[in-house]
Design an enzyme around this catalytic site. Structure first.
Site, PDB file in Angstrom:
ATOM      1  N   ASP A   1      33.298 -81.096 -20.498  1.00 42.43           N
ATOM      2  CA  ASP A   1      33.685 -82.299 -20.847  1.00 42.43           C
ATOM      3  C   ASP A   1      33.009 -83.556 -20.304  1.00 42.43           C
ATOM      4  OD1 ASP A   1      35.671 -80.872 -22.157  1.00 42.43           O
ATOM      5  OD2 ASP A   1      37.213 -81.032 -20.538  1.00 42.43           O
ATOM      6  N   LYS A   2      33.123 -84.557 -20.971  1.00 47.49           N
ATOM      7  CA  LYS A   2      32.594 -85.974 -20.295  1.00 47.49           C
ATOM      8  C   LYS A   2      32.851 -86.173 -18.975  1.00 47.49           C
ATOM      9  CE  LYS A   2      32.975 -90.864 -21.176  1.00 47.49           C
ATOM     10  NZ  LYS A   2      33.961 -91.244 -20.035  1.00 47.49           N
TER      11      LYS A   2
END
Length: 302
Positions: A137-138
């Site tokens: 994830d970011k």
């Protein structure tokens, strides 16, 4: 402007994604599943889920969005390359960096940086994901493997699928976990309540997460997690499911949490077999500075 398609069911039976894929030869099943996720397929004005079983006479209306053209450009973004050779690279991704371009993030991604720093990337994925074998994830930091050619990509992807690669994470979670170890076995899929979230649902895909307690604080627990599967947001969803959501998680965690730039989750260990040499490789990345500083403050407060 969106293009509209209409499909009327005659004698077909089964899940709507399979039936529409069979009827719409110009589109892949994955494209149709994406439309279903985006609520672009309706029946009597209501969005249809992918597992809906079609009935004779069903009249589906599909709004096909205009494809957004994404152009890939090499960007001189600082990148920590932990290892690389002619087949692959291992990257320590910083928190806040998106892995590949998308409609919401057309540039400044890991892929843009890879195009600048590496000479070659595999071509197995679509044009906006060259070299990307798996994602994090970011707002999750840590290790990712990147394939430089298709042979390496196929090998690394197979290891992930066969669960022979090693992926360990460190997370800081709310609450005090009393037992030392545990395994969460709970299927994950798109939330029935919020389509932008994942959740533990009965008809989700199998998901298994193992965890070990590393350190306990007054209101938090530091845990090591090992993935057996790789579902979207798996660790974040599983830890919330058992009542210990990740600290700083803006989606699955509580509003009152530790200050930071997103969830305190770090992919610290990555191991796999080299696609060409057969050598077992293991890499480890230290916790980001903010993560370490937060732990020091918690220790001091305790």
């Amino acid at each position: 402007m969106n293009k509209q398609l209409e499909v009327i069911i005659k004698e077909e039976k089964g899940r709507v994604d399979k039936v529409l894929a069979a009827r719409l030869a110009d589109f892949t099943r994955s494209q149709i599943q994406q439309w279903l996720k985006e609520d672009a397929v309706t029946l009597d004005g209501e969005a249809v889920r992918a597992n809906y079983k079609v009935k004779s006479g069903d009249h589906f209306v599909i709004q096909i969005p205009e494809p957004e053209t994404l152009t890939l450009e090499a960007e001189n973004i600082p990148l920590t390359i932990v290892y690389q050779d002619s087949d692959l690279a291992v990257i320590n991704k910083p928190q806040g960096m998106v892995v590949h371009p998308s409609a919401g993030h057309p540039n400044h991604t890991l892929v843009n940086a890879l195009l600048y720093h590496l000479d070659d990337l595999s071509t197995i994925n679509d044009v906006v994901r060259p070299g990307i074998v798996h994602r994090i994830d970011k707002d999750t930091s840590g290790l990712l493997m990147v394939a430089k050619n298709d042979h390496a990509h196929e090998s690394l992807a197979k290891q992930l699928k066969d669960k022979t690669s090693l992926r360990k994470y460190v997370a800081l979670v709310h609450g005090n976990i009393s037992h030392e170890k545990g395994t969460i076995t709970a299927p994950i899929g798109r939330s029935k309540v919020n389509r932008k979230m994942q959740a533990v649902i009965e008809d989700g895909k199998p998901a298994v997460t193992h965890f070990t307690v590393l350190e306990r604080f007054d209101q938090f627990t530091l845990v090591e997690l090992q993935l057996e599967t790789g579902r979207t947001h798996q660790i974040r969803v599983h830890m919330q499911y058992i009542g210990f959501p990740l600290a700083g998680d803006p989606v699955y965690g509580p509003k009152k949490t530790l200050k930071g730039n997103g969830q305190f989750l770090h992919a610290k260990l990555l191991g796999f077999t080299h696609p060409t040499t057969g050598e077992n490789l293991v890499f480890e990345a230290p916790l980001p500075a903010l993560f370490e500083e937060t732990l020091k403050k918690l220790r001091k407060n305790d």
